[in-house]
Design an enzyme around this catalytic site. Structure first.
Site, PDB file in Angstrom:
ATOM      1  N   GLU A   1      10.194  -6.518   5.851  1.00 47.33           N
ATOM      2  CA  GLU A   1       8.523  -5.432   4.761  1.00 47.33           C
ATOM      3  C   GLU A   1       7.865  -5.201   5.249  1.00 47.33           C
ATOM      4  O   GLU A   1       6.569  -4.412   4.201  1.00 47.33           O
ATOM      5  CB  GLU A   1       8.640  -6.289   3.126  1.00 47.33           C
ATOM      6  CG  GLU A   1       9.820  -6.673   2.825  1.00 47.33           C
ATOM      7  CD  GLU A   1       9.586  -7.496   1.448  1.00 47.33           C
ATOM      8  OE1 GLU A   1       9.538  -6.813   0.152  1.00 47.33           O
ATOM      9  OE2 GLU A   1      10.307  -8.362   1.110  1.00 47.33           O
TER      10      GLU A   1
ATOM     11  N   ASN B   1       7.755  -9.589  -9.105  1.00 47.13           N
ATOM     12  CA  ASN B   1       7.532  -9.443  -8.118  1.00 47.13           C
ATOM     13  C   ASN B   1       5.702  -9.421  -7.729  1.00 47.13           C
ATOM     14  O   ASN B   1       5.031  -9.278  -8.530  1.00 47.13           O
ATOM     15  CB  ASN B   1       7.671  -8.086  -7.642  1.00 47.13           C
ATOM     16  CG  ASN B   1       7.273  -7.481  -6.418  1.00 47.13           C
ATOM     17  OD1 ASN B   1       6.274  -7.992  -4.884  1.00 47.13           O
ATOM     18  ND2 ASN B   1       7.626  -6.811  -5.392  1.00 47.13           N
TER      19      ASN B   1
ATOM     20  N   SER C   1       3.897   3.748  -5.187  1.00 47.79           N
ATOM     21  CA  SER C   1       4.304   2.987  -6.324  1.00 47.79           C
ATOM     22  C   SER C   1       4.348   2.815  -7.521  1.00 47.79           C
ATOM     23  O   SER C   1       3.250   3.205  -7.940  1.00 47.79           O
ATOM     24  CB  SER C   1       3.273   1.431  -4.972  1.00 47.79           C
ATOM     25  OG  SER C   1       3.805   1.350  -3.567  1.00 47.79           O
TER      26      SER C   1
ATOM     27  N   SER D   1      12.174  -6.619  -1.604  1.00 41.01           N
ATOM     28  CA  SER D   1      12.721  -4.686  -1.393  1.00 41.01           C
ATOM     29  C   SER D   1      14.243  -4.393  -0.812  1.00 41.01           C
ATOM     30  O   SER D   1      14.710  -3.625  -0.594  1.00 41.01           O
ATOM     31  CB  SER D   1      11.360  -4.704   0.176  1.00 41.01           C
ATOM     32  OG  SER D   1      11.043  -4.359  -0.466  1.00 41.01           O
TER      33      SER D   1
ATOM     34  N   ASP E   1      10.984  -6.766 -12.689  1.00 41.41           N
ATOM     35  CA  ASP E   1      11.839  -5.293 -13.308  1.00 41.41           C
ATOM     36  C   ASP E   1      12.722  -5.796 -14.615  1.00 41.41           C
ATOM     37  O   ASP E   1      13.215  -6.794 -14.275  1.00 41.41           O
ATOM     38  CB  ASP E   1      12.133  -5.427 -12.446  1.00 41.41           C
ATOM     39  CG  ASP E   1      11.269  -5.104 -10.921  1.00 41.41           C
ATOM     40  OD1 ASP E   1       9.760  -4.008 -10.734  1.00 41.41           O
ATOM     41  OD2 ASP E   1      11.618  -5.173  -9.882  1.00 41.41           O
TER      42      ASP E   1
ATOM     43  N   GLU F   1      13.974  -9.615 -12.078  1.00 42.11           N
ATOM     44  CA  GLU F   1      12.865 -10.019 -11.207  1.00 42.11           C
ATOM     45  C   GLU F   1      12.063  -9.606 -11.307  1.00 42.11           C
ATOM     46  O   GLU F   1      10.936  -8.922 -12.504  1.00 42.11           O
ATOM     47  CB  GLU F   1      13.071 -10.244  -9.636  1.00 42.11           C
ATOM     48  CG  GLU F   1      13.533  -8.455  -9.064  1.00 42.11           C
ATOM     49  CD  GLU F   1      13.310  -8.209  -7.973  1.00 42.11           C
ATOM     50  OE1 GLU F   1      14.239  -9.287  -6.606  1.00 42.11           O
ATOM     51  OE2 GLU F   1      12.700  -7.826  -7.282  1.00 42.11           O
TER      52      GLU F   1
END
EC number: 6.3.2.4
Length: 340
Positions: free
Chosen positions: A15, A298, A307, A167, A282, A296
């Site tokens: 990442e 982040n 983004s 990711s 998410d 999840e």
């Protein structure tokens, strides 16, 4: 006097490439009249800053300072924009806590916890109206019997993913048992993810991503949601970073009731996990049932112009420069009375 900002990027995983792009965007947005910004790259081998003259200067790890032409530069705040380890798993946060440097992200405990998908689900599972997919957590000691454990506990199709990855690296969707072992091996062998694998039953529904942050007044601000529609089997690494594979709709087409329910659940998740700064949640809205299924969280979301968070900030009617300034102000200001 300008605020000295260490813009921390790089990292130990695949990442890192995304981290560099995110950091470049954040640096571009920060007001240079207000902030003196020093990008700091962290790799497995070295921590360094490259001066405007192109000179590579190593970071003094005793106090996270730079010696530039005999001038010692110390920082007022660290803006962590490093996806994956060590910026998202709590390692840097623990170090910054030890040297007394404020930072823009969640603290060490929350960062470490939320990097572990299974542990996170266990903590938030009883939040009202929140659902989590049935799953099996596999450790390295389970590797020989992993496929059997999954088949005994879950129903096809499966999502197989590293338990501490980001990711979508090492993630697979398994529709037939013949593909399970390869998917498990891929997830177990993903670099710097702790040799733990989470396998979940697949949830069919619309996929969304939604940011939240706390402002200087202590208020929790939920940003407009983004709906993700991809031509891929799921929202994998290519779907996230290869142009043309995904349609992202911000703000998402949700009813007022759905928006209110999602906002309430996301606030509850933020509070339950003791989050700080900006995070992104998410989730799925399951087809036919409309149930909110957690995917999840982040804690260092991507920050390129495309983004989700920058999209949502713009949809909220806020400039990215003001948003990043707010995160910095919260990090270095005395803690306000928190509001839910």
């Amino acid at each position: 006097m300008k605020t000295k900002v260490a813009l921390v990027t790089g990292g130990y995983t695949g990442e890192a490439e995304v981290s560099f792009k995110s950091a470049a965007f954040v640096e571009e947005q920060l007001d240079k009249e207000k902030y003196e910004v020093y990008p700091i790259t962290i790799t497995l081998d070295t921590w360094f800053h490259v001066t405007e003259a192109g000179i590579k200067v190593s970071v003094n790890r005793e106090n996270f300072s730079l010696d530039i032409d005999g001038h010692i530069i110390t920082f007022d705040v660290a803006f962590i924009i490093l996806h994956g380890s060590p910026g998202e798993d709590g390692r840097l946060q623990g170090y910054f806590d030890m040297i007394g440097l404020p930072y823009t992200s969640c603290d060490m405990l929350t960062s470490a916890l939320t990097m572990n998908k299974a542990y996170t689900k266990a903590i938030i599972a009883d939040i009202q109206d929140l659902h989590v997919a049935k799953s099996v957590l596999l450790f390295e000691t389970h590797r020989k019997e992993a496929a059997d454990m999954v088949q005994r506990g879950l129903t096809l199709p499966y999502f197989v993913k590293p338990n501490a990855g980001g990711s979508s690296i090492g993630m697979s969707k398994v529709k037939e048992l013949s593909a399970l072992q390869v998917a498990l091996d891929t997830a177990f062998e993903a670099a710097n993810t702790g040799c733990q694998v989470l396998v979940e039953e697949f949830v069919t529904g619309r996929e969304f991503s939604q940011g939240i942050f706390r402002n200087v007044q202590g208020e929790l601000i939920v940003l407009p949601a983004t709906e993700v529609r991809t031509t891929r089997e799921f929202f994998d690494f290519e779907a996230k970073y290869v142009a043309g594979l995904t349609e992202e709709i911000t703000p998402a087409d949700l009813t007022t009731a759905q928006q209110e329910r999602a906002s309430r659940i996301i606030r509850d998740i933020y509070v339950r996990l003791n989050c700080k700064g900006m995070v992104r949640v998410d989730f799925f809205l399951e087809t036919n049932t409309d149930k909110f299924y957690f995917i999840e969280i982040n804690t260092i979301p991507g920050q390129t112009a495309q983004s989700f968070i920058p999209q949502q900030v713009r949809a909220f009617g806020m400039k990215e420069s003001d948003f990043y300034a707010e995160l910095i102000d919260v990090a270095i200001s005395p803690a306000p009375k928190l509001q839910k």
